[in-house]
Write an enzyme that holds these catalytic residues in place. Sequence first.
Site, PDB file in Angstrom:
ATOM      1  N   SER A  85       0.764  -1.328  -0.012  1.00  0.00           N
ATOM      2  CA  SER A  85      -0.090   0.094   0.060  1.00  0.00           C
ATOM      3  C   SER A  85       0.961   1.227  -0.207  1.00  0.00           C
ATOM      4  CB  SER A  85      -0.920   0.118   1.135  1.00  0.00           C
ATOM      5  OG  SER A  85      -1.931   0.738   0.887  1.00  0.00           O
ATOM      6  N   HIS A 235      -7.505  -5.988   0.564  1.00  0.00           N
ATOM      7  CA  HIS A 235      -6.357  -5.151   0.571  1.00  0.00           C
ATOM      8  C   HIS A 235      -5.189  -5.755   1.686  1.00  0.00           C
ATOM      9  CE1 HIS A 235      -3.823  -1.532  -0.298  1.00  0.00           C
ATOM     10  NE2 HIS A 235      -4.164  -1.041   0.658  1.00  0.00           N
TER      11      HIS A 235
END
Length: 255
Positions: A85, A235
């Site tokens: 990320s 995610h």
Amino acid sequence: MTLYSKIEGHGQPLLILHGFLGMSDNWKTLANHYASDGFQVHALDLRNHGRSFHSEIFNYDAMVQDILDYCLDQQLETISIIGHSMGGKLAMLYAVQHPNRVNKLIVADIGTKYYPPHHTEILDGLNAIDFSNKPERSDIDGILKNSIPDIGTRQFLMKSLYWQTPGQLAFRFNLAAFNQQIENIGMALPANASFDKPTLFVRGGNSNYVTDEDVAGIRLHFPNAIFETISNVGHWLHAENPTRFYEITSSFLKS
């Protein structure tokens, strides 16, 4: 100022860069696995996170300099990097700015494009906590629950709690800096930036951070990129299926 790190193992240096609001502890088990593969693993706390220093400056250019300073301080001439990320954005930018210092690059569930700010609910929840009232962990969870219904996200955030003094909890991360500069997290990679060494992008099958439509744009920056998708994870792919994440990344690093 030098970044805090946890170093495991011996061999070719491998840096692990956590995501926004994370820290090196999130990668403890995977770091041990990579160390067993013969890497010297450096799991970092990025600025304003974990046990690293706090700064009013919070942007990728400053964080790239932090990584370079760390590598110079540790005498790491060339490294491989895993970044998730925000850490993936940072890893990409470091690689395109210092290609001669990077062997292999692994980017976990983030692309090269601009991402608009999308952490509003999380910041709202964090800002609602008044630590002057000396809340307990259960109190903090209850306050966060108003903005963050997902228990996994709350547990992740609460890993950054620590006893600042006896009876006084606090977060390790620098919330004030995030409030001021949250828009910097989503910045796109510069248009002309490129890195032509082996690069692996690992996507979560249930995540929308890296879509099929994004692949062509990523290849403009990383012409030797390969893509792997872990099914049935979002995610936080490395936390939701660490076994598969390790299999894919370890194979790439050792190839």
